[in-house]
Design a protein around this motif. Structure first.
Motif, short mmCIF file in Angstrom:
data_model
loop_
_atom_site.label_atom_id
_atom_site.label_comp_id
_atom_site.label_asym_id
_atom_site.label_seq_id
_atom_site.Cartn_x
_atom_site.Cartn_y
_atom_site.Cartn_z
N LEU A 54 0.83 -1.20 0.00
CA LEU A 54 0.00 0.00 0.00
C LEU A 54 0.87 1.25 0.00
O LEU A 54 0.64 2.17 -0.78
CB LEU A 54 -0.93 0.01 1.21
N LEU A 55 1.87 1.30 0.87
CA LEU A 55 2.73 2.48 0.95
C LEU A 55 3.68 2.60 -0.24
O LEU A 55 4.34 3.61 -0.39
CB LEU A 55 3.52 2.48 2.26
N GLY A 56 3.74 1.58 -1.08
CA GLY A 56 4.58 1.63 -2.26
C GLY A 56 4.00 2.46 -3.38
O GLY A 56 4.68 2.75 -4.35
N HIS A 57 2.75 2.87 -3.26
CA HIS A 57 2.15 3.72 -4.27
C HIS A 57 2.62 5.15 -4.09
O HIS A 57 2.74 5.64 -2.96
CB HIS A 57 0.61 3.67 -4.19
N PRO A 58 2.90 5.86 -5.16
CA PRO A 58 3.43 7.22 -5.05
C PRO A 58 2.52 8.18 -4.31
O PRO A 58 2.97 9.11 -3.67
CB PRO A 58 3.58 7.67 -6.51
N TRP A 59 1.22 7.98 -4.36
CA TRP A 59 0.28 8.91 -3.74
C TRP A 59 0.06 8.63 -2.26
O TRP A 59 -0.56 9.44 -1.57
CB TRP A 59 -1.06 8.84 -4.47
N ALA A 60 0.56 7.51 -1.73
CA ALA A 60 0.21 7.09 -0.37
C ALA A 60 0.66 8.08 0.70
O ALA A 60 -0.14 8.49 1.54
CB ALA A 60 0.78 5.70 -0.08
N TYR A 61 1.93 8.45 0.70
CA TYR A 61 2.43 9.34 1.74
C TYR A 61 1.76 10.72 1.70
O TYR A 61 1.29 11.19 2.74
CB TYR A 61 3.95 9.48 1.67
N PRO A 62 1.71 11.37 0.56
CA PRO A 62 1.03 12.67 0.55
C PRO A 62 -0.44 12.55 0.97
O PRO A 62 -0.94 13.40 1.71
CB PRO A 62 1.15 13.14 -0.90
#
Length: 160
Positions: free
Chosen positions: A4-12
Motif C-alpha cells: 500500500l505504501l509503495g504507491h506514489p500517492w500514499a504518503y502525501p
C-alpha cells in the motif's frame, strides 16, 4: 503494508488527510496551535505531490528501454533522495525515464541488489539508481543529478 505504501500517492494522501483531520479537530476545539500545525502539515506535504506525477512502468519492460538507449531509474516513495531527484527533473525529463518502484516489484528490488553487488561488492537497495545500457549509478548528489539530466538531454529523441 509495504504494498500500500509503495504507491506514489500514499504518503502525501495520508499526511494531507491527517492534516485536514487535525485542522477540523483544532477548529472544533478552537485550538489555534493545532490548526496552525495542521496547516503546516498540509503545506509541507504539497511538494511530495510531485511524486504522484511519476509514470510507473513495469520492471519486465526495463530491458527494452535499455536496449533502445533509454534510462531506467529504480526508486521508492518516501525516499528523500528520490524526492529531490523528482524536484530537479522537468516534466519532460520525468516522462523520458522508465521509473521502477522497488517496493511494488520484488524482482526489481532483486535486480537492483544485483546491480549494486556487481559494482560495489555487496548487495543493497540504494535509490534512486539510474541504470543505463553499460553502467549504473546512485543519483544522490548534485553531480549525479546533473549527469542524469545530461544523459536525458542526449537521448531526448528516443523513448525512454
Amino acid at each position: 503494508m509495504r504494498r500500500l505504501l509503495g504507491h506514489p500517492w500514499a504518503y502525501p494522501a495520508v499526511f494531507i488527510g491527517a492534516g485536514i483531520a487535525f485542522a477540523a479537530w483544532g477548529t472544533a476545539r478552537q485550538n489555534v496551535a493545532v490548526i496552525v500545525s495542521a496547516v503546516l502539515m498540509v503545506l509541507l506535504m504539497l511538494p511530495y505531490l510531485r511524486a504522484t506525477r511519476v509514470r510507473l512502468r513495469p520492471f519486465a519492460q526495463a530491458q527494452g528501454t535499455l536496449d533502445a538507449g533509454g534510462v531506467v531509474v529504480f526508486w521508492r516513495p518516501g525516499c528523500q533522495y528520490c524526492m529531490t531527484l523528482l524536484k530537479v527533473l522537468t516534466a519532460e525529463e520525468r516522462d523520458r525515464v522508465h521509473w521502477v518502484n522497488i517496493w511494488q516489484e520484488p524482482e526489481a528490488a532483486a535486480a537492483l541488489e544485483g546491480l549494486h553487488e556487481a559494482r560495489d561488492g555487496h548487495p543493497h537497495q540504494a535509490v534512486p539508481t539510474a541504470w543505463l545500457r553499460r553502467r549504473d549509478y546512485v543519483v544522490a548528489t548534485d553531480a549525479t543529478r546533473a549527469r542524469l539530466k545530461d544523459t536525458l538531454r542526449q537521448h531526448a529523441g528516443g523513448d525512454a
